[in-house]
Design an enzyme around this catalytic site. Structure first.
Site, PDB file in Angstrom:
ATOM      1  N   HIS A 123       0.816  -1.215   0.000  1.00  0.00           N
ATOM      2  CA  HIS A 123       0.000   0.000   0.000  1.00  0.00           C
ATOM      3  C   HIS A 123       0.850   1.265   0.000  1.00  0.00           C
ATOM      4  CE1 HIS A 123      -4.366  -1.092   1.150  1.00  0.00           C
ATOM      5  NE2 HIS A 123      -3.791  -2.160   0.628  1.00  0.00           N
ATOM      6  N   GLU A 172      -6.413  -0.850  -5.875  1.00  0.00           N
ATOM      7  CA  GLU A 172      -7.387   0.053  -5.268  1.00  0.00           C
ATOM      8  C   GLU A 172      -6.985   1.496  -5.571  1.00  0.00           C
ATOM      9  OE1 GLU A 172      -5.579  -1.808  -2.699  1.00  0.00           O
ATOM     10  OE2 GLU A 172      -6.874  -3.571  -2.732  1.00  0.00           O
TER      11      GLU A 172
END
Length: 325
Positions: free
Chosen positions: A38, A107
């Site tokens: 991330h 994402e």
């Protein structure tokens, strides 16, 4: 036998602590470890987002036997697939063959940072398909030129090829992604215990002449703590984003967006979906859904940085015994 893993949750811990947890998790008996990849945490309260590939290189040298996964890397926007192939090959060498490349369509939270427009689901899956094909080509060690719909590769070659080929595991979310990625991947990644997904994946591979008995890798959050109320508060503070589902989670671009989207999620809502507290049998019951659905590998997410050392020292060994029995 089902294998049980530990999650290196980069959103909730700093890099040095994560390496320390990785060593402890191997020592206590986990079979594998997965790392999120991330640029942002889900919620500001989590407070971290170190670079997964640097972390995994350190973990590869600090551990000896535990298998390692990215869970998962998006090889389409923040990273070009040619760069992902190089990183994966290098990590496999450092890990002495213990690494599996987990891939997904990404994402918005992490990919928006490079300033590109966030594509539709269908387009993201098209990009992921092409990226996997490029990565496969580069893993051969041959010179690769590629001009596709989404990517170009100009005279690229990997000069350090691991003796053990890098397996690819791909995350899916429905029938279309299963049909697309089952023939291209070695293993399946899914985040819900859906037996229909697992069966469809095996069927899709067999239909193309590929073996059906591959690994199915899942993940489940838990919040172990000696005090149940403390566990519920921590899970609500740091993991209430989980209840939105991937249709929501894939599209929100910021931690502020996740804060707003989850403002009405109550602690009792989180406690209904995530096992919280000291009851190890309750955790086993929650994990049971995954192996009953056909998952071969299940990674646990212990929620909250402050809960890692107590969990690994006081509970993980006994929990693994219960899970394996």
């Amino acid at each position: 036998m089902t294998r049980f893993g530990y999650t290196l949750m980069t959103e909730q811990s700093g890099p040095k602590d994560l390496v320390r947890y990785a060593v402890s998790a191997e020592r206590v008996g986990f079979d594998f470890e997965v790392s999120s990849d991330h640029y942002f945490p889900w919620l500001s309260s989590q407070g971290h987002a170190p670079y997964a590939w640097t972390l995994l290189g350190a973990v590869a040298h600090a551990t000896e036997q535990v298998e390692l996964f990215t869970y998962v890397t998006c090889p389409t926007m923040r990273y070009h697939p040619a760069v992902v192939a190089q990183k994966a090959a290098t990590l496999q060498i450092l890990a002495d063959g213990r690494f599996t490349l987990g891939l997904g369509s990404g994402e918005n939270l992490n990919e928006h940072v490079v300033g590109k427009r966030w594509p539709t689901v269908a387009r993201r899956q098209e990009m992921l398909r092409e990226a996997i094909l490029i990565i496969r080509e580069l893993f051969t060690g041959e010179l690769v030129d590629w001009k596709g719909e989404h990517f170009e590769v100009d005279s690229a070659r990997l000069w350090d090829i691991p003796e053990t080929p890098v397996a690819i595991a791909t995350a899916v979310s429905g029938e279309r992604s299963i049909e697309t990625f089952a023939p291209l991947s070695d293993h399946l990644i899914a985040v819900e215990p859906n037996k229909d997904f697992v069966d469809a994946w095996h069927d899709a591979r067999r239909a193309t002449g590929l073996p059906g008995g591959v690994r199915v890798v899942g993940q489940i959050p838990i919040c172990w703590d000696p005090d149940r109320d403390t566990a519920i508060r921590r899970a609500h503070d740091q993991f209430r984003w989980f209840g939105g589902g991937w249709a929501v989670n894939a599209d929100l671009p910021t931690t502020a967006g996740f804060d707003g989207a989850t403002q009405f999620v109550r602690p009792e809502d989180v406690a209904e979906s995530i096992p919280c507290g000291p009851d190890l049998d309750a955790i086993v019951d929650a994990v049971r859904e995954y192996w009953e659905a056909g998952f071969t590998d299940i990674a646990l997410v212990q929620i909250g940085d402050e809960g890692q050392d107590p969990f690994l020292k006081e509970a993980a060994g006994s929990l693994l015994e219960k899970l394996r029995s």
